[in-house]
Design an enzyme around this catalytic site. Structure first.
Site, PDB file in Angstrom:
ATOM      1  N   ASN A 121       0.877  -1.167   0.000  1.00 24.84           N
ATOM      2  CA  ASN A 121       0.000   0.000   0.000  1.00 24.84           C
ATOM      3  C   ASN A 121       0.917   1.221   0.000  1.00 24.84           C
ATOM      4  OD1 ASN A 121      -2.593  -1.306   0.125  1.00 24.84           O
ATOM      5  ND2 ASN A 121      -2.136  -1.810   2.256  1.00 24.84           N
TER       6      ASN A 121
ATOM      7  N   LYS B  33       0.654  -3.529  -6.042  1.00 25.26           N
ATOM      8  CA  LYS B  33      -0.702  -3.908  -5.621  1.00 25.26           C
ATOM      9  C   LYS B  33      -1.630  -2.948  -6.364  1.00 25.26           C
ATOM     10  CE  LYS B  33      -3.606  -4.130  -1.430  1.00 25.26           C
ATOM     11  NZ  LYS B  33      -3.637  -4.023   0.049  1.00 25.26           N
TER      12      LYS B  33
ATOM     13  N   GLU C 117      -8.098  -3.062  -2.834  1.00 23.20           N
ATOM     14  CA  GLU C 117      -8.316  -2.370  -1.574  1.00 23.20           C
ATOM     15  C   GLU C 117      -8.005  -0.882  -1.674  1.00 23.20           C
ATOM     16  OE1 GLU C 117      -6.031  -4.730   1.232  1.00 23.20           O
ATOM     17  OE2 GLU C 117      -7.665  -6.162   1.424  1.00 23.20           O
TER      18      GLU C 117
ATOM     19  N   LYS D 268      -1.501 -14.976  -3.408  1.00 24.53           N
ATOM     20  CA  LYS D 268      -1.572 -15.434  -2.024  1.00 24.53           C
ATOM     21  C   LYS D 268      -1.877 -16.933  -1.996  1.00 24.53           C
ATOM     22  CE  LYS D 268      -2.861 -11.080   0.098  1.00 24.53           C
ATOM     23  NZ  LYS D 268      -3.435 -10.405   1.266  1.00 24.53           N
TER      24      LYS D 268
ATOM     25  N   ASP E 274      -7.365 -14.528   2.637  1.00 18.97           N
ATOM     26  CA  ASP E 274      -6.340 -13.604   3.127  1.00 18.97           C
ATOM     27  C   ASP E 274      -5.638 -14.154   4.356  1.00 18.97           C
ATOM     28  OD1 ASP E 274      -4.775 -11.370   3.260  1.00 18.97           O
ATOM     29  OD2 ASP E 274      -6.297 -10.091   4.175  1.00 18.97           O
TER      30      ASP E 274
ATOM     31  N   GLU F 145       2.680 -16.281  -2.390  1.00 18.09           N
ATOM     32  CA  GLU F 145       2.934 -15.394  -1.250  1.00 18.09           C
ATOM     33  C   GLU F 145       2.344 -15.984   0.019  1.00 18.09           C
ATOM     34  OE1 GLU F 145       1.889 -11.201  -1.990  1.00 18.09           O
ATOM     35  OE2 GLU F 145       1.155 -11.048   0.070  1.00 18.09           O
TER      36      GLU F 145
ATOM     37  N   GLU G 156      -0.580 -11.696  11.087  1.00 17.10           N
ATOM     38  CA  GLU G 156      -1.776 -10.849  11.129  1.00 17.10           C
ATOM     39  C   GLU G 156      -2.985 -11.592  11.692  1.00 17.10           C
ATOM     40  OE1 GLU G 156      -2.819  -9.201   7.338  1.00 17.10           O
ATOM     41  OE2 GLU G 156      -4.651  -8.246   8.097  1.00 17.10           O
TER      42      GLU G 156
END
Lengths: 659, 659
Positions: free
Chosen positions: A193, A272, A276, A350, A355, A377, A383
């Protein structure tokens, strides 16, 4: 000339490279043959070890200077491969290139005394994938919500502080050394991000990136940069970032030339896009291949790569709409583009379709794009797996992913031709990773990226032996006891049977069963008084199961054949549905949540018993965190059990306390 | 000398004091008798109106200068009372003191032409309570989580910006004028949660408070300050803040003397102690009376008051523990202290036992402390009632509270001898309150504080006529249509039957039925598949109902007599429980949620029909917010209905769409 070994600041934990790990090497006579910066690094390592433990090292000596216990020799100019052999009292590491020699050196360190054992059979090692990468979600400027490191649980950033690159990069050098010792050779130094300040790293602030690249280079780690797709607009002042516009392509070409002027071995860009809220090619009616290829074209003359993330989905979904399925999104978006990506564009996928939950199926996109270079990934930063306050060793999960065969034949570890990537869990914490035991995740990722079919427990043995070189067997046994099953323990006390989420919104720490149930994020469990789970079958659900090749499509399609641990990911079933385990879903929920807490209680007791067998600060840090893990596990247990008891009305068969 | 009327910056809405509201007054001949600053303020108001509308004003003229249409005369030196009479073609306002003259002036403005109508009967007005106060939850330094104004939905602070008092206080003067026009005479200028920077306002930064006090004083508004109980430690460097320690008492005395040196008419302190993390006397084993009295003693020589908040409860409750009931906390803590508070200590009690929900019973503490001066606190800032993005006129709710008779005889409006307090909803937004219609809440609060038994609809008439002095009857009808029932509309589409909360944690905007269900905040609904609500009866619940005097204790004790709108506050009942309305609880939930949204749709249409009847910017701002209100109301409806349908399994009788 030997390059001095970096010295991290006082009080920083040596992680898996404590001086004592170098005793076997440092007490020997070593000859080094070869030239170049990485050979100087190897020389520095051996010299430092010898200075400490009484051995000796010579460089490029003639035949008369023998005998040597160890010969480290470069025979060619490139490649990461090396061969380690023992003959006539000498261990020889022969590497195809300087990088191979570096990895060979750390192989010798890992072997310890065993490297010098008579009768060792020769072994050749080469990495399964060329790119073994860490993505750092580090911000340059502290983000008002996400902080210095997005999803970071290990203090500040190793690279950035106070809005700029750190002045003293000695710790970054030490970090590069740790990464080399587990096989990692690429780092993206900023968050995917890309916020306003960070966008400028690509242009007027590339000098700061170059300084970090200089610090990482001696250990064979190439630097990559996350960039914003809108860079031509926000940095270049162009009216568009349309990837097919000539002016845009020219802008990327110019910007990239300047990057390589500053960093000749720059690895490439991470993007990215359309994800999002990040800008992307959709705004211009272009495909993601168009977008990725524009950047790939700019990087191509210099041998750079663009890592293009496949994490594209609708994060403004209406929870009322049951036809949209976030799990489908990456496959839906990207499989039509197979074959359209440039050779130096890597599609970074991913490992699961959602996620980084504690349990997800492997993404059906992996294996579905044979004409595209895919990178897989994973997330070392925890997280959704306890945020480095809970012990959750992810080696077994990653190993399951890498061994999964999407087409029934080829494992993910081989399909990931574009590399393996982990979101880093490291920061400026004295223990690097917050929880000292989370170091094992970083180490295991690097080693699995080198050898995806390695046994994770064997890698944990390596980590234990390196980290605690003089430790008694009781410590090793204790560490295995608290780490081996910790992922499944975490799974037990959190979201059951693959259903995922059920976390506190925003920060994702701690339980909230309905926390994402009525949100726009596409992450639902649809629990009602009768049952729970998401119907993703072809027959009656979202059709996601049909994105898999056989045998998986068939297997996942029916609750009768779907593996228990993924049942609620693929099916909405009544609470009384009987699992393959013989338990009902509701009883499984109760049982696993009680078991999970009991397992944390046992782990905490084991950890307490290890006091005195390691650095007291290290023991105390983890002991503290076990208190929080136990509190957290109980909170998960009680909230999840209460939620499902209140909803289902089914009592626990064993009559345990549910609120 | 006339004091010039403050001129707020260009673009700031005049709220309920547009120039046109002064036409009847400004076109007359007025005589003013009396002296002192507040009389100068009155003089300035009349002079400004006359300059605009052609009237004339003289001050203290002899008998020869007649005739006058209006005589404004002070007859004494103190008091807020005034009499308004019409005789022989002259309207006379006779005030006991200058403040009374100021309120009399605004009374004349409110009356408009009616003030000059022949045959008006004389009327005397005096405020029911001496202290009519606004608490501003404004931070000096922007708080990392709570921002410039905690729970503020109207832009920044009127008083503070960039970490200090605003340099230009003209808008604060204009704010004081608006407050005087609705009867408010006290303002606490900073947040009751006193953070590090704000603590210093009491000592080295008192000059900034004095500047604000200077700006508010011309309109009869006294300034109060929120202080931290730990001030003797954090500011004074003492080892303790124990209120019975002589050094601590001496510190407060010294600090308070300096405050009065800077602000001779300073109102006093506001203290949130032992509440949500704020320090308090419990740390020293002292009672809240000990704590309050220490500060009261320091203020006493100067006529100051300490407002001591009764919002004391355990915010670290375990949700598993059903014996602790947050609703009980204030009564449990404070009733044993009745009679122990100093005469100039006011115990400031929130109107309900929880925290400003859209529906709560009246706090049983009110009426239970006959020997204590109580102030009743309401919340104009719409933390839980739509955050000034939804229209929710709170006049009817506050009126219900003020008319409630805790002992069956005396209304709350009379029991609140210590005053009435509202948490302000004003900020530096051009419309003062974010939503232009939220101005009506601020106005209504002031007027209800002056006259607690006033009809709220009559106050709304005043607000409408002042705000839109030249408006046709269609506009007044439209404003009544969208405001009159807006509180009940909001109640309908949010948390049902008094159960409260069900909001998004932290920011409190938007629905989350389980958002606080497993939290430490003591705010639960205990919904399961069979029923919902909190049993607070004496017989089987927490006993909270027993904190009331009769007839309420008996009435609330049984679900058969408990009013429908409070049923789930007092009782846990099955979804099939039949309300007095004849509907079941579950059908009530469905019906009211569909009705609430339909009512918002109608209000939005009414608002659209009012375009052209007012300032276009004002109309556009509210029109925009109606879109958000409708989106929000639908979200509430669908989440709440889906939640209870999934839990209860009971279908809507009318077959409407539930997800």
């Amino acid at each position: 000339m030997p390059l001095p070994v970096p010295v991290p600041p006082e009080g920083v934990d040596p992680a898996w490279l404590p001086p004592a790990a170098f005793r076997p090497l440092g007490s020997r006579r070593t000859l080094i043959r070869g030239s170049g910066p990485l050979v100087d690094t190897v020389h520095g390592e051996v010299a430092e070890a010898c200075a400490r433990f009484g051995g000796r090292v010579v460089r490029d000596a003639g035949p008369g200077a023998a005998p040597y216990d160890l010969v480290l020799a470069v025979t060619g100019s490139g490649g990461e491969e090396f061969t380690c052999a023992r003959r006539d009292g000498t261990t020889t590491v022969t590497a195809a290139g300087p990088a191979g020699l570096l990895y060979g050196l750390f192989h010798v360190v890992r072997l310890g005394e065993d490297a010098f054992r008579a009768g060792r059979a020769p072994e050749t090692h080469r990495p399964a994938v060329a790119s073994r990468m860490l993505d750092h979600w580090d911000n340059v400027a502290v983000h008002p919500v996400m902080g210095q490191v997005e999803r970071g649980y290990a203090g500040g950033s190793l690279f950035w502080a106070d809005g700029r690159a750190r002045g003293d990069l000695e710790r970054v050098r030490a970090y590069g050394r740790l990464l080399a010792a587990c096989g990692i050779n690429a780092v993206a130094v900023n968050n995917v991000n890309v916020h306003a300040v960070e966008a400028h790293l690509l242009t007027d602030r590339i000098g700061e990136v170059a300084a970090i690249a200089d610090a990482l280079r001696p250990y064979g780690v190439r630097t990559h940069l996350s960039v914003t797709f809108a860079a031509p607009v926000v940095l270049g002042g162009l009216p568009t970032a349309d990837p097919l516009e000539e002016a845009v392509r020219a802008w990327w070409a110019r910007a990239t030339r300047r990057v390589y002027e500053a960093i000749p071995d720059f690895g490439g860009y991470v993007v990215k896009a359309d994800s999002e809220g990040q800008p992307g090619p959709f705004a211009y009616g272009r495909s993601h291949a168009d977008g990725a290829n524009a950047l790939a074209a700019a990087l191509e003359p210099y041998g750079g790569t663009v890592h293009w993330r496949a994490f594209v989905y609708d994060h403004r979904q209406d929870w009322r709409d049951r036809t949209t399925d976030r799990a489908r999104a990456a496959h839906d978006h990207f499989t039509p583009l197979d074959g359209a990506f440039a050779p130096n564009a890597v599609l970074q996928v991913k490992h699961g379709p959602m996620d980084f939950q504690v349990r997800e199926p492997v993404s059906p996109l992996i294996g579905a794009m044979p004409r595209t270079r895919l990178a897989v990934e994973v997330q070392a930063t925890q997280e959704y797996t306890g945020q480095q306050r809970h012990v959750c060793w992810l080696g077994p999960m990653w190993s399951e992913v890498l061994r999964f065969r999407p087409d029934g034949r080829t494992p993910v570890g081989e399909l990931a031709r574009g590399g393996l990537v982990a979101v880093s869990n490291a920061g400026d914490d004295p223990f690097w990773t917050g929880h000292p035991l989370a170091q094992a995740n970083l180490y295991t990722f690097g080693r699995l990226a080198w050898q995806p079919d390695a046994e994770p427990r064997a890698l944990l043995d390596e980590w234990i032996a390196l980290t605690h070189p003089d430790a008694p067997g009781r410590l090793a046994a204790g560490l295995h006891a608290v780490l081996d099953g910790s992922w499944r323990t975490y799974e037990k006390y959190t979201a059951p049977l693959g259903v995922g989420f059920m976390v506190q919104p925003g920060h994702h720490y701690g339980p909230s069963v309905d926390g994402y149930e009525y949100s726009p994020w596409g992450t639902y469990h649809f629990a009602d008084r009768d049952g729970v789970g998401v119907d993703r079958s072809r027959a009656t659900g979202t059709g996601y199961a049909g994105q898999y090749a056989e045998p998986w499509a068939r297997l996942y399609e029916s609750p009768d054949t779907c593996p228990d641990e993924l049942l609620l990911f693929f099916h909405h079933v009544p609470y009384g549905h009987v699992l393959h385990s013989g338990r009902t879903v509701i009883q499984h929920i109760y049982d696993t949540h009680f078991e999970g807490v009991a397992e944390v209680e046992r782990a905490r007791a084991v950890w307490a018993s290890l006091a005195g067998l390691m650095d007291p600060a290290r023991h105390a840090r983890a002991a503290q965190r076990y208190e929080e893990q136990l509190r957290g596990a109980r909170e998960w247990r009680d909230q999840v059990n209460s939620y499902f008891f209140r909803k289902s009305g089914v009592p626990d068969r064993r009559g345990r306390r549910i609120y």
